[in-house]
Design a protein around this motif. Structure first.
Motif, PDB file in Angstrom:
ATOM      1  N   ARG A 316       0.803  -1.227   0.000  1.00 16.96           N
ATOM      2  CA  ARG A 316       0.000   0.000   0.000  1.00 16.96           C
ATOM      3  C   ARG A 316       0.834   1.273   0.000  1.00 16.96           C
ATOM      4  O   ARG A 316       0.417   2.284  -0.548  1.00 16.96           O
ATOM      5  N   ARG A 317       2.022   1.272   0.629  1.00 15.30           N
ATOM      6  CA  ARG A 317       2.752   2.528   0.794  1.00 15.30           C
ATOM      7  C   ARG A 317       4.129   2.526   0.137  1.00 15.30           C
ATOM      8  O   ARG A 317       4.462   3.479  -0.575  1.00 15.30           O
ATOM      9  N   ALA A 342      -2.874   0.282  -5.837  1.00 13.65           N
ATOM     10  CA  ALA A 342      -2.720   1.119  -4.635  1.00 13.65           C
ATOM     11  C   ALA A 342      -2.236   2.510  -5.040  1.00 13.65           C
ATOM     12  O   ALA A 342      -1.044   2.683  -5.329  1.00 13.65           O
ATOM     13  N   LEU A 345       0.944   3.898  -3.329  1.00 18.28           N
ATOM     14  CA  LEU A 345       2.134   3.061  -3.293  1.00 18.28           C
ATOM     15  C   LEU A 345       3.276   3.703  -4.064  1.00 18.28           C
ATOM     16  O   LEU A 345       3.099   4.174  -5.190  1.00 18.28           O
ATOM     17  N   ASP A 407       6.279  -2.639   2.503  1.00 17.54           N
ATOM     18  CA  ASP A 407       5.597  -1.936   3.595  1.00 17.54           C
ATOM     19  C   ASP A 407       6.201  -2.219   4.959  1.00 17.54           C
ATOM     20  O   ASP A 407       5.487  -2.224   5.979  1.00 17.54           O
ATOM     21  N   ALA A 447       0.803   0.413   6.092  1.00 12.40           N
ATOM     22  CA  ALA A 447      -0.153  -0.005   5.064  1.00 12.40           C
ATOM     23  C   ALA A 447      -1.591   0.157   5.510  1.00 12.40           C
ATOM     24  O   ALA A 447      -2.505   0.155   4.673  1.00 12.40           O
TER      25      ALA A 447
END
Length: 549
Positions: A316-317, A342, A345, A407, A447
């Motif tokens: 996600r990140r 995402a 991301l 993440d 995340a």
């Protein structure tokens, strides 16, 4: 050879009812591995894993483990390449001396080294044979060409098991071969025993790499990987020019060919006690379909590819990657899919500035990267950040490390490259780690999925980034707080690279800015170069093995 059905996670201590279930969400299940012929468990718990960044960290640890091996102990290793005279520390011993000494003290020493088929590939088959002949004292090192056509054995690991001392058992897994140029340190001044390659890297090339030290039940899993290969009854080579030479060497007893039987495997080491034994470890492999079939992977195994696909679905990140060969459109598509799914991301990738080989050999080496970067940028745009590394002399550092961190939860230290060859065609062994200890530094759950940041993954990413930014302060120093958060970490990388790029562009006037990162210039190939490079790239450099299922 009889095989056992694949088993679920190796039992360790009795698990409390509220045991962290994050491993089940991130690791492959036994079924997802897709290979029910292996004796490997899905994963093990209770391990301590230590990253060994750069060869000058790994080689002394390996030297100490071998020096402690003696009567009744077991030393097993597999490598793509090895130089018998490579020193493990500044004053020795060499690789061959350390292994020979262990055997002479009574340790059982067995090794598997890939056997390169052609001298013109510049992969030095004679150096490998030299290693097999130089390790003595009753040790047996076998040259192994039991691979798919045009493939290689690219696994790189050692296992040392001590009789009556299971708490001391250790395995080393990663991307470092015991070979020339690898014993570089964080300053990246190069190995005093250099391997010459592309002119861009100078006469003493700098080499950035990584390995892991594993203690606990997972040591037995690495041993199982070795045993499965060692027990394969297929001929060590079907290539006629090698088979005929083997007959001659066997006649003069210069090289023992058939692997001698191993003693029965001992029970797995116990879990590492206390908070240091907090890591769940999953071994991931590539084995292609082969004739004759691998008895432990008759349909092949592609768990490295499957594990990345599963982990990236939870990204996600921030995905942090260090990679020697970012080549294949098919392989990077799983990263591109994550970027598309995402919207927050970000992907950070470190690659070598130049290929190891220049001239006419360069375009085929660059073609895959051109296509891979295009796929990633189409999916992620300005969320894709690609850097290369230089030392303080301004010389490029050859990035041979192979790391994926998702993440700050799932970390994988790999022998495999991000290309079709590694994910489908060669044998590979990578180690995925999920620490059951959460890291409480903010963001504690980057995340937002409830998994939380994990100590090993976050510390590994921060250790690598701090080296590249010249930030070597103590762990947890407030001067590094900006590297914990994914967005501010990416911004810090760009600030450092921009400052260094500007210093170079300005004629290197004034003090050199801290840091070693440069923004990587995407390769540019002419249409003619692309056409001429396509065939050697697809057939030789980056072939793909079909999956039978």
């Amino acid at each position: 050879m009889a095989v056992s059905p694949q088993v679920e996670p190796r039992p360790t201590t009795a698990a409390p009812a509220d045991r962290d279930r994050t491993a089940e969400r991130w690791f492959l299940t036994a079924a997802e591995r897709g290979n029910d012929a292996t004796r490997l468990p899905a994963w093990s718990r209770g391990n301590r894993v230590r990253p060994l960044v750069d060869g000058a960290t790994y080689f002394p640890a390996l030297s100490a483990a071998l020096a402690a091996a003696g009567e009744g102990d077991l030393v097993l290793f597999a490598d793509w390449q090895g130089d018998p005279d490579q020193r493990l520390t500044e004053h020795g011993p060499t690789v061959a001396e350390a292994l020979t000494a262990a055997a002479e003290r009574g340790a059982l020493v067995k090794g598997l080294v890939w056997r390169s088929p052609r001298e013109w590939q510049r992969l030095a088959p004679t150096r490998r044979r030299h290693l097999a002949q130089r390790v003595r004292g009753g040790a047996q090192v076998v040259l192994d060409q039991r691979v798919r056509s045009a493939g290689s054995h690219h696994q790189k690991f050692f296992v040392v098991r001590y009789a009556g001392r299971p708490d001391d058992d250790v395995a080393f897994v990663g991307s470092l071969d015991p070979a020339h140029s690898r014993r570089d340190d964080a300053t990246h001044a190069g190995d005093p025993q250099p391997l010459a390659f592309g002119k861009a890297y100078g006469p003493n090339p700098s080499w950035h790499d990584i390995h892991t030290e594993v203690r606990g039940p997972a040591v037995a899993d690495v041993e199982t990987v070795f045993r499965e290969r060692w027990e394969d009854r297929a001929p060590l080579s079907l290539l006629p020019w090698q088979a005929s030479g083997d007959l001659v060497r066997r006649a003069v007893r210069r090289l023992r060919q058939r692997p001698a039987p191993l003693p029965p495997q001992q029970p797995a080491p116990p879990p590492v006690p206390g908070g240091s034994g907090s890591c769940a470890v999953q071994l991931l492999r590539t084995y292609p379909p082969r004739r004759p079939r691998y008895p432990f992977a008759p349909e092949g195994e592609f768990s490295i590819a499957a594990a990345h696909a599963k982990a990236l679905r939870r990204a996600r990140r921030l995905v942090y990657v260090e990679e020697q060969f970012l080549w294949s459109r098919q392989v990077v598509q799983v990263f591109a899919d994550a970027l598309s799914t995402a919207p927050q991301l970000q992907l950070v990738v470190l690659v070598p500035r130049e290929p190891k080989r220049g001239g006419i050999a360069a375009p085929p080496l660059l073609l895959g990267q051109v296509d891979a970067l295009r796929v990633l940028r189409e999916a992620g745009g300005d969320r894709v950040h690609v850097f290369d590394v230089e030392n303080h002399r301004g010389e490029p550092v050859y990035v041979h490390s192979k790391v994926s961190v998702v993440d700050d939860v799932w970390a994988c230290v790999r022998s495999d490259n991000l290309n079709r060859r590694s994910w489908t065609h060669d044998s590979e062994l990578s180690v995925a780690v999920l620490d059951e200890v959460r890291d409480q530094r903010e963001p504690a759950d980057p995340a937002g999925l409830g998994d939380g940041a994990r100590r090993f993954a976050r510390d590994l990413r921060l250790q690598l980034v701090r080296e590249h930014l010249d930030r070597t302060g103590p762990h947890g120093d407030h001067g590094h707080d900006d590297l914990v958060d994914p967005d501010s970490a990416v911004a810090a990388l760009h600030r450092s690279a921009a400052a260094l790029d500007a210093w170079h562009a300005g004629g290197r006037r004034g003090p050199r800015p801290p840091g070693r990162l440069r923004v990587h210039a995407d390769p540019v190939l002419t249409r003619r170069q692309r056409v001429l490079a396509a065939l050697p790239y697809r057939l030789v450099l980056d072939p793909a093995a079909p999956r039978r299922r």
